[in-house]
Design an enzyme around this catalytic site. Sequence first.
Site, PDB file in Angstrom:
ATOM      1  N   ASP A  91      29.909  83.717  53.964  1.00 58.62           N
ATOM      2  CA  ASP A  91      28.722  84.393  54.523  1.00 58.62           C
ATOM      3  C   ASP A  91      28.834  84.627  56.025  1.00 58.62           C
ATOM      4  O   ASP A  91      28.468  85.690  56.523  1.00 58.62           O
ATOM      5  CB  ASP A  91      27.461  83.559  54.249  1.00 58.62           C
ATOM      6  CG  ASP A  91      26.853  83.869  52.899  1.00 58.62           C
ATOM      7  OD1 ASP A  91      27.414  84.706  52.172  1.00 58.62           O
ATOM      8  OD2 ASP A  91      25.812  83.266  52.569  1.00 58.62           O
ATOM      9  N   HIS A 133      17.736  83.526  58.859  1.00 60.14           N
ATOM     10  CA  HIS A 133      18.259  82.353  58.138  1.00 60.14           C
ATOM     11  C   HIS A 133      18.888  81.303  59.055  1.00 60.14           C
ATOM     12  O   HIS A 133      19.289  80.249  58.581  1.00 60.14           O
ATOM     13  CB  HIS A 133      19.306  82.770  57.093  1.00 60.14           C
ATOM     14  CG  HIS A 133      18.790  83.659  56.017  1.00 60.14           C
ATOM     15  ND1 HIS A 133      17.696  83.339  55.236  1.00 60.14           N
ATOM     16  CD2 HIS A 133      19.218  84.879  55.578  1.00 60.14           C
ATOM     17  CE1 HIS A 133      17.477  84.329  54.372  1.00 60.14           C
ATOM     18  NE2 HIS A 133      18.383  85.259  54.561  1.00 60.14           N
ATOM     19  N   ASP A 258      16.043  95.504  52.282  1.00 61.42           N
ATOM     20  CA  ASP A 258      16.875  95.220  51.110  1.00 61.42           C
ATOM     21  C   ASP A 258      16.076  95.008  49.817  1.00 61.42           C
ATOM     22  O   ASP A 258      16.613  94.507  48.836  1.00 61.42           O
ATOM     23  CB  ASP A 258      17.787  94.010  51.378  1.00 61.42           C
ATOM     24  CG  ASP A 258      17.057  92.824  51.983  1.00 61.42           C
ATOM     25  OD1 ASP A 258      15.825  92.908  52.163  1.00 61.42           O
ATOM     26  OD2 ASP A 258      17.714  91.812  52.292  1.00 61.42           O
TER      27      ASP A 258
END
Length: 394
Positions: A91, A133, A258
């Site tokens: 990620d 995040h 998204d």
Amino acid sequence: MKNAVFVYSEEQLKYKFNNNHPFNQFRLKLTLDLLEKCGGIQKEDIIPPRMATDEELELIHDPSYIEAVKQAGNGNLSEDRASSYGLGTEDTPIFPGMHEASAMLVGGTLTAVDYVMSGKALHALNLGGGLHHGFRGKASGFCIYNDSSVAIKYMQKKYNARILYVDTDAHHGDGVQWSFYDDPNVCTFSIHETGRYLFPGTGNVNERGQGKGYGYSFNIPVDAFTEDESWLHAYTTAFREIADFFRPDVIITQNGADSHYYDPLTHLSATMKIYEEIPKLAHELAHQYCEGRWIAVGGGGYDIWRVVPRAWARIWLEMTEYSNISGYLPKEWVDAWQPKSPVELPVTWNDPEGIYPPIPRKPEITEKNLQMVEKALYPIRSNKKSSVSNTQNQ
């Protein structure tokens, strides 16, 4: 006072993991070019971001983590230490100059904050931000530093503000929620795809805050395949009631794009209809409760050609009261980028009908989402009822 400022420079494109990574800041350039070609933005509307200082980053992030990010970007961090900080993963791969690139995105959001909170502009947009995040001492989900968390802490410290943070990304705004989970002066509201199917797996309706912050965290996890009507009902109902309950000094919105059907990482069935309405409501409520103070940042959005430019352009067009735009996209924009795009570009601002087959479980999904809204807003509604009955009994 300016109506709105657009924070941007090519420096923001340096936040780049690698050529194959889904998080691609080239979408910023595509969005700005769309705005320029439709005549929606002028050179004088654009202001450059600055780099956030270590001291500003430390409002949220651990100094040892910031140091690790610097070392990683210089190629001096061991694999073991990197993985303990969430760096060097699939990620969040390590890339050269990652500290500087990440601090520039945070500084862009702080630039937006200062313009709005010092009264130089009513609204400000930093599409390079929205990295929701990031944690105190760990990178997560494409996010190294958490610009919204830093910006909220910065606003509290410098402007003594009560802040409402609204997150419409398909992924739960976990990093921001946990940063202020026990703080009654920050209210967080995230509407996202249920964590049953999607990273980060949090954002349950029962995550309501803790200690003095209990009752100031709101989550609406919507079901997979949720469509426009159900999504907008949840967003509109909740945002209105939460704003009325909290009465903030300023609203900051995270605008991940998204939740669209085309997005390759999520499972929702929204179209451009929701991206037309999201900024309209934020704009209206900012004027209703905050004398117009509204800061907007970007976020997720992985169909960078068909979805993100149209969705993000709408935020700026709303801020500048140019939002009734419809019909065809500028031909010059489509012609310029089609040769580079791996997919057929849209030619209109809105999506045509029928971009996906009918959803078989529509009534069940709609009903489930209605129940989620009820559960999420139960504390506000029950307090209202009890205060009405107390008044009647006096």
